[in-house]
Design a protein around this motif. Sequence first.
Motif, PDB file in Angstrom:
ATOM      1  N   GLN A   1      29.772  25.301  33.073  1.00 21.42           N
ATOM      2  CA  GLN A   1      28.906  24.127  32.988  1.00 21.42           C
ATOM      3  C   GLN A   1      29.675  23.048  32.230  1.00 21.42           C
ATOM      4  OE1 GLN A   1      25.425  23.836  33.711  1.00 21.42           O
ATOM      5  NE2 GLN A   1      25.242  25.834  34.660  1.00 21.42           N
TER       6      GLN A   1
ATOM      7  N   ILE B   1      29.276  16.081  32.243  1.00 19.65           N
ATOM      8  CA  ILE B   1      29.751  14.775  32.706  1.00 19.65           C
ATOM      9  C   ILE B   1      28.581  13.825  32.541  1.00 19.65           C
ATOM     10  CG2 ILE B   1      30.566  13.419  34.664  1.00 19.65           C
ATOM     11  CD1 ILE B   1      31.832  15.960  35.750  1.00 19.65           C
ATOM     12  N   GLY B   2      28.782  12.774  31.801  1.00 20.78           N
ATOM     13  CA  GLY B   2      27.662  11.882  31.526  1.00 20.78           C
ATOM     14  C   GLY B   2      26.610  12.647  30.757  1.00 20.78           C
ATOM     15  N   ASP B   3      25.372  12.661  31.266  1.00 20.03           N
ATOM     16  CA  ASP B   3      24.311  13.341  30.551  1.00 20.03           C
ATOM     17  C   ASP B   3      23.944  14.695  31.126  1.00 20.03           C
ATOM     18  OD1 ASP B   3      23.795  11.716  28.409  1.00 20.03           O
ATOM     19  OD2 ASP B   3      22.618  10.299  29.602  1.00 20.03           O
ATOM     20  N   SER B   4      24.587  15.079  32.245  1.00 22.89           N
ATOM     21  CA  SER B   4      24.183  16.362  32.814  1.00 22.89           C
ATOM     22  C   SER B   4      25.362  17.334  32.863  1.00 22.89           C
ATOM     23  CB  SER B   4      23.596  16.152  34.205  1.00 22.89           C
ATOM     24  OG  SER B   4      24.411  15.301  34.950  1.00 22.89           O
ATOM     25  N   PHE B   5      25.029  18.600  32.924  1.00 26.95           N
ATOM     26  CA  PHE B   5      26.051  19.637  33.000  1.00 26.95           C
ATOM     27  C   PHE B   5      26.250  20.015  34.457  1.00 26.95           C
ATOM     28  CE2 PHE B   5      24.093  19.818  28.908  1.00 26.95           C
ATOM     29  CZ  PHE B   5      25.151  19.990  28.047  1.00 26.95           C
ATOM     30  N   ILE B   6      27.488  20.077  34.863  1.00 22.59           N
ATOM     31  CA  ILE B   6      27.745  20.368  36.267  1.00 22.59           C
ATOM     32  C   ILE B   6      28.556  21.648  36.385  1.00 22.59           C
ATOM     33  CG2 ILE B   6      28.927  19.495  38.329  1.00 22.59           C
ATOM     34  CD1 ILE B   6      28.034  16.723  37.416  1.00 22.59           C
ATOM     35  N   SER B   7      28.105  22.527  37.279  1.00 16.24           N
ATOM     36  CA  SER B   7      28.809  23.795  37.464  1.00 16.24           C
ATOM     37  C   SER B   7      30.082  23.550  38.240  1.00 16.24           C
ATOM     38  CB  SER B   7      27.946  24.769  38.252  1.00 16.24           C
ATOM     39  OG  SER B   7      26.825  25.112  37.516  1.00 16.24           O
ATOM     40  N   LEU B   8      31.188  23.912  37.615  1.00 17.26           N
ATOM     41  CA  LEU B   8      32.468  23.725  38.287  1.00 17.26           C
ATOM     42  C   LEU B   8      33.310  24.983  38.130  1.00 17.26           C
ATOM     43  CD1 LEU B   8      33.388  20.144  37.026  1.00 17.26           C
ATOM     44  CD2 LEU B   8      32.772  20.753  39.360  1.00 17.26           C
TER      45      LEU B   8
ATOM     46  N   GLU C   1      26.113  21.946  41.725  1.00 14.83           N
ATOM     47  CA  GLU C   1      24.938  22.370  40.999  1.00 14.83           C
ATOM     48  C   GLU C   1      24.974  21.711  39.637  1.00 14.83           C
ATOM     49  OE1 GLU C   1      23.743  26.658  41.058  1.00 14.83           O
ATOM     50  OE2 GLU C   1      23.705  26.288  38.909  1.00 14.83           O
TER      51      GLU C   1
ATOM     52  N   THR D   1      22.981  20.721  35.988  1.00 12.30           N
ATOM     53  CA  THR D   1      21.876  20.981  35.079  1.00 12.30           C
ATOM     54  C   THR D   1      21.636  19.675  34.358  1.00 12.30           C
ATOM     55  OG1 THR D   1      22.774  23.187  34.810  1.00 12.30           O
ATOM     56  CG2 THR D   1      21.064  22.510  33.276  1.00 12.30           C
TER      57      THR D   1
END
Lengths: 136, 199
Positions: free
Chosen positions: A73, A76-83, B93, B95
């Motif tokens: 997670q 990036i910015g305000d959200s967490f992105i699964s990479l 995806e 969050t």
Amino acid sequence: MNRRMLTKEDEVAVGADEVEVRREDQDKINKFSRLHQREIALEDQVKSKQKEKEDLDDVSNELELADEDDMIQYKIGDSFISLPLTEVQELLSTNTEKIVEETSAVEEKLNTIREEMSQLKVQLYARFGRSINLET
Amino acid sequence: MAETVAKKDAAATNPRGIPVAPFVDRVEDYVTSRTDVEKTLKNFQEMTEKYQFMEQNMQRRIAGLNDKMPDIQKTLDTVLFLKTRNLGSDPIEATFELNDTLYAKAHVLPTEEVYLWLGANVMLSYPIDGAEELLSSKLSAAKLNKSNCEEDLDFLREQITTMEVNTARVYNWDVTMKRKERQELEASEDKGKSGTPNG
């Protein structure tokens, strides 16, 4: 700003005739004062950037332990992105590089300022002796 | 002479119209007698306070910009990230923060459009490139604004320093004059004393 009065001994040491403040002296004093203000701001910047760098290092070390196939997670910015791990590591290294670059730029500025300040200090103390206080 | 110097100094300003503080070249040009001292010091004090008021305002503005810039940067980072996804790639995806302490998951399909919150309850859709351009220009405008503010702050610092030096010098002048007067008084009294026995 701490003000102080000269002590009697200092006053004697300064001598009876006060040193006249010339335009160029005033300009030097102004410059010193301005550089001093800048110095404080830049010191803060260096500190926060170093902190950021440490955090990034920590994260990279932490990720050494992660599995190749793990999804991370990444914020990036305000959200967490699964990479996937590899992509995160790439992003981290570009970020770290950027921070290192920025930090050294700020540090360089700080060094020039400090150099200028010490030069001004020498000049101003030479002219005004104990009548001026440039210490913080 | 002093008048013209003062006027010339007062008329000069920095690029954003902050006046230059007058420099006291010779204290005698500003205060001719000790009765003027109090008035002049009060005058200087007022000017210093005005500069300090401006300084505080400027510091507040910089703080505001410092708050705003990370927000723009964050949005720009997100837009740049979305840009790296092309139409063929898998949905991401994410969050995201639904509310304080509450996060929800979302599948984001590759997109060519983003919606930017412009404030005042308005949100507009932009193509990714357009959004990037808009955000970059906003960010550089904010940076320019900040560097202007910092310049002003430097300038104000210098003016305040000038005024402080001015105040100190007028004050010192007053002290010196007071001392001189007392010495003269004592000298004349001494003379008077030594004069009587003879007279």
